[in-house]
Design an enzyme around this catalytic site. Structure first.
Site, PDB file in Angstrom:
ATOM      1  N   LYS A  87       1.118  -0.368  -0.125  1.00  0.00           N
ATOM      2  CA  LYS A  87       0.296  -0.023   0.134  1.00  0.00           C
ATOM      3  C   LYS A  87       0.627   1.229   0.023  1.00  0.00           C
ATOM      4  O   LYS A  87       2.023   1.586   0.514  1.00  0.00           O
ATOM      5  CB  LYS A  87      -1.158   0.089   1.117  1.00  0.00           C
ATOM      6  CG  LYS A  87      -1.503   0.527   1.317  1.00  0.00           C
ATOM      7  CD  LYS A  87      -2.661   1.050   2.327  1.00  0.00           C
ATOM      8  CE  LYS A  87      -3.450   3.182   2.995  1.00  0.00           C
ATOM      9  NZ  LYS A  87      -4.204   2.370   4.670  1.00  0.00           N
ATOM     10  N   ASP A 128      -2.281  10.144   3.561  1.00  0.00           N
ATOM     11  CA  ASP A 128      -3.987   9.722   3.819  1.00  0.00           C
ATOM     12  C   ASP A 128      -4.882  10.448   4.841  1.00  0.00           C
ATOM     13  O   ASP A 128      -4.553  10.559   5.655  1.00  0.00           O
ATOM     14  CB  ASP A 128      -4.425   8.141   4.794  1.00  0.00           C
ATOM     15  CG  ASP A 128      -5.845   8.113   5.169  1.00  0.00           C
ATOM     16  OD1 ASP A 128      -6.319   8.173   3.811  1.00  0.00           O
ATOM     17  OD2 ASP A 128      -6.019   6.709   5.536  1.00  0.00           O
ATOM     18  N   LYS A 144     -10.185  12.876   8.074  1.00  0.00           N
ATOM     19  CA  LYS A 144      -9.776  12.480   9.088  1.00  0.00           C
ATOM     20  C   LYS A 144      -9.754  13.265  10.211  1.00  0.00           C
ATOM     21  O   LYS A 144      -9.964  14.706   9.723  1.00  0.00           O
ATOM     22  CB  LYS A 144      -8.555  11.675   8.931  1.00  0.00           C
ATOM     23  CG  LYS A 144      -8.141  10.418   8.674  1.00  0.00           C
ATOM     24  CD  LYS A 144      -7.100   9.936   9.045  1.00  0.00           C
ATOM     25  CE  LYS A 144      -7.291   8.941   8.318  1.00  0.00           C
ATOM     26  NZ  LYS A 144      -7.711   6.876   8.908  1.00  0.00           N
ATOM     27  N   ASP A 200       1.257   6.234   5.705  1.00  0.00           N
ATOM     28  CA  ASP A 200       0.639   5.492   4.992  1.00  0.00           C
ATOM     29  C   ASP A 200       0.776   4.662   4.503  1.00  0.00           C
ATOM     30  O   ASP A 200       0.586   3.750   3.254  1.00  0.00           O
ATOM     31  CB  ASP A 200      -0.427   6.283   4.702  1.00  0.00           C
ATOM     32  CG  ASP A 200      -1.838   5.560   4.920  1.00  0.00           C
ATOM     33  OD1 ASP A 200      -1.568   4.254   5.664  1.00  0.00           O
ATOM     34  OD2 ASP A 200      -2.958   5.634   3.974  1.00  0.00           O
ATOM     35  N   ASP A 204     -12.639   6.918   4.115  1.00  0.00           N
ATOM     36  CA  ASP A 204     -11.299   6.424   4.376  1.00  0.00           C
ATOM     37  C   ASP A 204     -10.723   5.065   4.447  1.00  0.00           C
ATOM     38  O   ASP A 204      -9.835   4.675   4.463  1.00  0.00           O
ATOM     39  CB  ASP A 204     -11.482   7.259   5.524  1.00  0.00           C
ATOM     40  CG  ASP A 204     -10.077   7.347   6.436  1.00  0.00           C
ATOM     41  OD1 ASP A 204      -8.911   7.173   5.530  1.00  0.00           O
ATOM     42  OD2 ASP A 204     -10.645   8.022   8.109  1.00  0.00           O
ATOM     43  N   GLU A 215      -9.554   3.812   1.935  1.00  0.00           N
ATOM     44  CA  GLU A 215      -8.798   3.892  -0.018  1.00  0.00           C
ATOM     45  C   GLU A 215      -8.027   2.871   0.591  1.00  0.00           C
ATOM     46  O   GLU A 215      -8.309   2.383  -0.917  1.00  0.00           O
ATOM     47  CB  GLU A 215      -8.710   5.151   0.509  1.00  0.00           C
ATOM     48  CG  GLU A 215      -7.104   5.676   0.521  1.00  0.00           C
ATOM     49  CD  GLU A 215      -6.641   5.414   2.529  1.00  0.00           C
ATOM     50  OE1 GLU A 215      -7.622   5.140   3.194  1.00  0.00           O
ATOM     51  OE2 GLU A 215      -5.637   4.766   2.881  1.00  0.00           O
ATOM     52  N   ARG A 241      -7.476  -0.687   0.654  1.00  0.00           N
ATOM     53  CA  ARG A 241      -8.562  -2.313   0.046  1.00  0.00           C
ATOM     54  C   ARG A 241      -8.367  -0.991  -1.770  1.00  0.00           C
ATOM     55  O   ARG A 241      -8.740  -2.363  -2.128  1.00  0.00           O
ATOM     56  CB  ARG A 241      -9.493  -2.052   1.201  1.00  0.00           C
ATOM     57  CG  ARG A 241     -10.740  -1.270   1.165  1.00  0.00           C
ATOM     58  CD  ARG A 241     -11.642  -1.750   2.559  1.00  0.00           C
ATOM     59  NE  ARG A 241     -11.289  -1.311   3.788  1.00  0.00           N
ATOM     60  CZ  ARG A 241     -11.689  -1.551   4.416  1.00  0.00           C
ATOM     61  NH1 ARG A 241     -12.843  -1.918   5.168  1.00  0.00           N
ATOM     62  NH2 ARG A 241     -10.983  -1.401   5.817  1.00  0.00           N
TER      63      ARG A 241
HETATM   64  N1  BES Z   1      -4.424   4.666   6.705  1.00  0.00           N
HETATM   65  C1  BES Z   1      -5.258   4.414   7.396  1.00  0.00           C
HETATM   66  C2  BES Z   1      -5.092   3.342   8.157  1.00  0.00           C
HETATM   67  C3  BES Z   1      -4.424   3.492   9.263  1.00  0.00           C
HETATM   68  C4  BES Z   1      -4.856   3.840  10.984  1.00  0.00           C
HETATM   69  C5  BES Z   1      -2.823   3.337   9.494  1.00  0.00           C
HETATM   70  C6  BES Z   1      -3.534   3.816  11.815  1.00  0.00           C
HETATM   71  C7  BES Z   1      -1.977   3.553  10.216  1.00  0.00           C
HETATM   72  C8  BES Z   1      -2.182   4.201  11.338  1.00  0.00           C
HETATM   73  C9  BES Z   1      -7.028   3.692   6.904  1.00  0.00           C
HETATM   74  O1  BES Z   1      -6.888   4.235   5.670  1.00  0.00           O
HETATM   75  C10 BES Z   1      -7.836   3.458   7.296  1.00  0.00           C
HETATM   76  O2  BES Z   1      -8.323   5.313   7.177  1.00  0.00           O
HETATM   77  N2  BES Z   1      -8.555   2.717   7.771  1.00  0.00           N
HETATM   78  C11 BES Z   1     -10.089   3.164   8.621  1.00  0.00           C
HETATM   79  C12 BES Z   1     -10.995   2.167   7.603  1.00  0.00           C
HETATM   80  C13 BES Z   1     -12.583   1.859   8.082  1.00  0.00           C
HETATM   81  C14 BES Z   1     -13.072   4.123   7.361  1.00  0.00           C
HETATM   82  C15 BES Z   1     -12.709   0.903   7.957  1.00  0.00           C
HETATM   83  C16 BES Z   1      -9.680   3.083  10.210  1.00  0.00           C
HETATM   84  O3  BES Z   1      -9.206   2.022  10.514  1.00  0.00           O
HETATM   85  O4  BES Z   1     -10.591   3.824  10.772  1.00  0.00           O
HETATM   86 ZN    ZN Z   2      -5.132   4.607   4.877  1.00  0.00          ZN
HETATM   87 ZN    ZN Z   3      -7.320   5.990   5.035  1.00  0.00          ZN
END
Ligand code: BES
Ligand code: ZN
Ligand code: ZN
Length: 508
Positions: free
Chosen positions: A270, A275, A282, A293, A352, A354, A356
């Site tokens: 990834k 992000d 966020k 990220d 968010d 993104e 996947r």
């Molecule tokens: N990049 C984030 C995940 C992340 C969180 C990486 C903390 C490193 C540290 C990912 O893209 C994300 O935002 N995931 C969301 C998914 C949700 C919207 C289903 C999350 O984990 O809140």
């Molecule tokens: Zn992310």
């Molecule tokens: Zn994200």
């Protein structure tokens, strides 16, 4: 730091300091120490005994002794391993790290580790050497390139001398050169992760891939947004369309002569260089952390660097979907339905989620290589940090035996992974009224649901692993052998996985 072997009788050994280790409350360090004292060093045994009696050798406790007459080895640095019955590799990693950090503090250019300092440990000398050297490199890592002042470390030690009385043999020599090569890969992964989003852009990652391709004769293809869209990568393109910074889909391939027809290992990382969450923005607290990220892409590039240096005789393909995730007038929106490269349609619930979306098109693209294995590595879900914390990565996949072996491999090298189940019913969360599925489920089992999403893009016939490194890519505190900051987690795992693939593949 360099590693150099010195093979000579003990009386001819030279170094700024010599390193030994001791178990808690033992009267003496491990037996190699007594051997050195009695077989030709100029150290007086009695003086050493008196000094040694003052220490308990708790984990990482460092003792420094000076030779009464100076001499060819003026210092002994002995480090505690903790109780013998609680010994594990992490104790050795911690002790070696503490010892080499002491050398740096003293600004010693070339301290030495005698091979026999590792004898008497309840592990093979080769394994101890490998993990000890990796820990030495890892713990000395620091990144100062963006500072113009207050840089204090300097390059100490310059050389770690490995001392032996007789030729150590090909296997141990290989271990030391492999440790150096994989550490350079690890450092590349860390550096790219530390570099902020204004430096480590998708085009910059493509430049790094270009450098590796020149250095190691890798094949390289880089697709821009328009090309990716025209190829049908609608999910990747949707994430990328909201940012000014140009996106890149990077495909880097190690094809040693004669392996062009072999089914390759495909590593997918990834590469979200920043992000923001996109339109599902966020909160701003700690948002700077989202420069990490792209740690999955960084780990893959690190592994490819080490694969190039060591000249692995196996075909390996790296696919790195790289883009920012930004809000803006052109950004994709919740409710949008995307057509992925696989043809499957996806209803966007959160922009968010993104990671996947860029990974799913990369996984589909991987099929064109008829892979022996697909591994994706991603800072994918905050839920993984909640479930496993910051020192254990989530491990998912479609082959239980392979998951088990990779978990063990991780334990062996100090990158802990723990399996999360992908039961079919988790997919229920992703059912959509308008498209084939949604990109997020409810609030439960977030890491698993993300894994289930990715699984929709992997055909049953292909072994696949998914590593969620959201918790492990960055460390807020120093641990035994890893300084705080970007950890490079996964670079070494991927390298070892590629090296050991035939063993891992059987029964997989
Ligand atoms: N990049 C984030 C995940 C992340 C969180 C990486 C903390 C490193 C540290 C990912 O893209 C994300 O935002 N995931 C969301 C998914 C949700 C919207 C289903 C999350 O984990 O809140
Ligand atoms: Zn992310
Ligand atoms: Zn994200």
């Amino acid at each position: 730091m360099q590693i150099e072997w010195h093979i000579a009788p003990i009386s001819e050994w030279r170094a700024d300091a010599i390193l030994f280790f001791a178990f808690e409350n033992a009267p003496e360090p491990l037996p190699g120490f007594r051997h050195w004292i009695s077989e030709g060093s100029s150290w007086p045994g009695d003086a050493a005994a008196a000094a040694l009696a003052d220490f308990q050798w708790k984990p990482q406790q460092v003792a420094l002794f000076y030779a009464p007459q100076g001499g060819e080895i003026p210092r002994v640095i002995c480090t505690g391993l903790g109780p013998e019955d609680k010994f594990d590799m992490d104790k050795l990693r911690g002790a070696v790290s503490a010892a080499v950090r002491k050398c740096r503090e003293l600004r010693l250019a070339s301290p030495a580790l005698p091979l026999q300092a590792l004898e008497g440990l309840p592990v093979e000398t080769g394994a101890a050497l490998r993990e000890g050297l990796m820990a030495a490199f890892s713990s000395l890592y620091h990144y100062d390139a963006l500072k113009t002042r207050d840089t204090e470390h300097g390059e100490f030690p310059e050389t770690l001398v490995l001392l032996a009385e007789k030729e150590p043999g090909e296997a141990l020599r290989e271990i030391s050169s492999l440790a150096a090569a994989s550490s350079m890969g690890l450092f590349l992964a860390r550096e790219l992760t530390i570099l902020p989003a204004n430096e480590a852009t998708p085009s910059y990652l493509a430049e790094v891939a270009g450098r590796l391709s020149e250095q190691y004769d890798f094949r390289l293809e880089v697709f821009d947004l328009e090309k990716a869209r025209s190829m049908g990568m609608g999910a990747f393109a949707a994430v990328a369309q909201g940012s000014r910074e140009p996106a890149r889909m990077i495909v880097l391939e190690h094809v040693p002569p004669g392996t062009g027809q072999d089914p390759p290992l495909v590593f997918i990382g990834k590469g979200i260089t920043f992000d923001t969450g996109g339109i599902s923005l966020k909160p701003s607290a700690n948002l700077e952390a989202m420069k990490q990220d792209m740690a999955g892409a960084a780990a893959v590039l690190g592994a490819m660097d080490a694969i190039g240096t060591t000249g692995l005789n196996r075909r390996v393909v790296a696919i790195l979907p790289c883009t920012e995730n930004m809000p803006g007038g052109e950004a994709y929106k919740p409710g949008d339905v995307l057509r992925s490269l696989s043809g499957q349609t996806i209803e966007v619930i959160s922009t968010d989620a993104e990671g996947r979306l860029i990974l799913c098109d990369a996984i589909t693209y991987a099929q064109s290589f008829q892979p022996a294995l697909i591994v994706d590595i991603a800072t994918l879900t905050g839920a993984c940090v909640t479930a496993l914390g910051t020192r254990v990565a989530g491990l998912m996949g479609n082959r239980d035996a392979l998951i088990q072996k990779v978990r063990e491999l991780g334990m062996e090298i100090g990158e802990r992974l723990w399996p999360l189940p992908l039961f079919d019913f988790y997919f229920d969360q992703l059912k959509s009224d308008v498209a084939d599925f949604k990109n997020v489920g409810d609030r439960t089992a977030g890491s698993i649901v993300a894994g289930m999403f990715l699984k929709q893009f992997v055909p049953d016939g292909v072994p696949w692993l998914h590593l969620d490194i959201a918790g492990t890519a960055w460390a807020d505190k120093d641990t035994a052998a890893t300084p705080k900051g970007a950890t490079g987690f996964g670079a070494r795992l991927l390298l070892e996985l590629a090296r050991r693939w035939p063993e891992l593949a059987t029964e997989a």
